[in-house]
Design a protein around this motif. Sequence first.
Motif, short mmCIF file in Angstrom:
data_model
loop_
_atom_site.label_atom_id
_atom_site.label_comp_id
_atom_site.label_asym_id
_atom_site.label_seq_id
_atom_site.Cartn_x
_atom_site.Cartn_y
_atom_site.Cartn_z
N HIS A 220 26.51 73.06 45.60
CA HIS A 220 27.86 73.34 46.08
C HIS A 220 28.64 74.29 45.17
CE1 HIS A 220 27.20 70.32 49.11
NE2 HIS A 220 27.01 69.38 48.21
N LYS A 221 28.05 74.78 44.11
CA LYS A 221 28.79 75.64 43.19
C LYS A 221 29.20 76.94 43.89
CE LYS A 221 24.80 78.04 41.16
NZ LYS A 221 24.11 78.38 39.88
N GLY A 222 30.42 77.39 43.58
CA GLY A 222 30.91 78.64 44.13
C GLY A 222 31.28 78.60 45.60
N SER A 223 31.30 77.41 46.20
CA SER A 223 31.61 77.31 47.63
C SER A 223 33.01 76.76 47.86
CB SER A 223 30.58 76.41 48.33
OG SER A 223 30.63 75.10 47.79
N VAL A 224 33.56 77.05 49.03
CA VAL A 224 34.85 76.50 49.41
C VAL A 224 34.68 75.02 49.73
CG1 VAL A 224 36.67 76.55 51.16
CG2 VAL A 224 35.77 78.69 50.23
N SER A 225 35.60 74.21 49.26
CA SER A 225 35.46 72.77 49.46
C SER A 225 36.84 72.13 49.49
CB SER A 225 34.63 72.16 48.34
OG SER A 225 35.31 72.28 47.10
N THR B 249 32.71 71.80 54.78
CA THR B 249 34.16 71.99 54.75
C THR B 249 34.67 72.51 56.08
OG1 THR B 249 33.99 72.48 52.38
CG2 THR B 249 36.02 73.12 53.49
N ALA B 250 33.93 73.38 56.72
CA ALA B 250 34.32 73.89 58.04
C ALA B 250 34.27 72.79 59.09
CB ALA B 250 33.43 75.07 58.45
N PRO C 271 30.55 75.62 62.65
CA PRO C 271 31.70 76.53 62.69
C PRO C 271 31.86 77.29 61.38
CG PRO C 271 32.45 74.32 62.21
CD PRO C 271 30.96 74.22 62.43
N VAL C 272 32.56 78.41 61.46
CA VAL C 272 32.93 79.20 60.29
C VAL C 272 34.35 79.69 60.52
CG1 VAL C 272 32.41 81.20 58.84
CG2 VAL C 272 30.55 79.98 59.99
N PHE C 273 35.18 79.63 59.49
CA PHE C 273 36.55 80.15 59.59
C PHE C 273 36.66 81.38 58.69
CE2 PHE C 273 36.77 75.76 60.89
CZ PHE C 273 37.57 75.83 62.02
N LEU C 274 37.08 82.49 59.31
CA LEU C 274 36.98 83.80 58.69
C LEU C 274 38.34 84.40 58.34
CD1 LEU C 274 34.44 85.10 61.34
CD2 LEU C 274 33.85 84.28 59.04
N HIS C 275 38.29 85.53 57.62
CA HIS C 275 39.44 86.40 57.35
C HIS C 275 40.51 85.78 56.46
CE1 HIS C 275 38.02 87.92 61.50
NE2 HIS C 275 37.43 88.65 60.54
N GLY C 276 40.14 84.77 55.70
CA GLY C 276 41.02 84.25 54.67
C GLY C 276 40.58 84.77 53.32
N PRO C 277 41.16 84.27 52.24
CA PRO C 277 40.73 84.70 50.91
C PRO C 277 39.24 84.42 50.66
CG PRO C 277 42.78 83.49 50.78
CD PRO C 277 42.28 83.33 52.18
N HIS C 278 38.74 83.33 51.28
CA HIS C 278 37.33 82.97 51.15
C HIS C 278 36.86 82.40 52.49
CE1 HIS C 278 37.74 83.40 46.79
NE2 HIS C 278 38.85 82.69 46.89
N ARG C 279 35.61 82.63 52.80
CA ARG C 279 35.05 82.11 54.05
C ARG C 279 34.88 80.60 53.96
NH1 ARG C 279 28.91 83.29 55.89
NH2 ARG C 279 28.67 82.26 53.87
N VAL C 280 35.32 79.90 54.99
CA VAL C 280 35.18 78.44 55.05
C VAL C 280 34.00 78.12 55.95
CG1 VAL C 280 36.30 76.27 55.68
CG2 VAL C 280 37.66 78.14 54.72
#
Length: 229
Positions: free
Chosen positions: A81-86, A203-204, A190-199
């Motif tokens: 999980h390192k470096g990932s949005v959480s 987490t998505a 799912p994926v949530f896009l166009h923010g500071p980081h991809r979710v």
Amino acid sequence: MLPTLRHFCHGRPPAPIASMGPVRRYLSWENEQRCRGQLEASTNRYRQEAAPAAVLVSLCSVAGDPAILYTLRSSTLTGVHKGSVSFPGGKRDSCDRDPIATALRETQEELGLRVEEDCVWGIMMPIPDKTKMMVMPVLANLGPLERLTLKPNPQEVEAVFTLSFRHLLQEENQGYTNFCHKGTYSHTLPVFLHGPHRVWGLTAIFTELTLELLVPGAYRRRTHVVGRR
């Protein structure tokens, strides 16, 4: 250097509170009571289980704009999980009496933020991560972000940011990924896009569960996994 906190509202500054209209009702007292009622059965069930891990799905508001708070895990950590949005969270400690205690303790350790248990709305459906470990999402409302003092642990958290509900509910910011196993369709995430980081990832999925709960009918589910209805 400590991470900076960013609020992303689809390229626009947060709107004045007076212009929020129905969007502000997502975090209203009435909607909170409805959500707490819907989560009552699952909360009573899952808090009796010794969950191996839990996260705090953190609702908040920025200048009156309802949002969800995310962290970017440090790239210096070990593990998948390192470096990932959480969301703030982690594995259960022997001193944790239930998944809520795990999520609140981990949030304090990662963000330096003590969240009272009465801010918790309930426990949503647990989902296994890529290692097959069951993770329980605990939903809580942190309140206005302007009133909070976050002190992220730089050894665990690289950045903290929020995505507004306005952003998350816009279709152009929603995506999905189809997965195949041995040439046969397996599932969709799912994926949530166009923010500071991809979710993405777990987490998505927890973000999706939150949108379905708080804004019924306004979000089209993109997750299709075996065992989930």
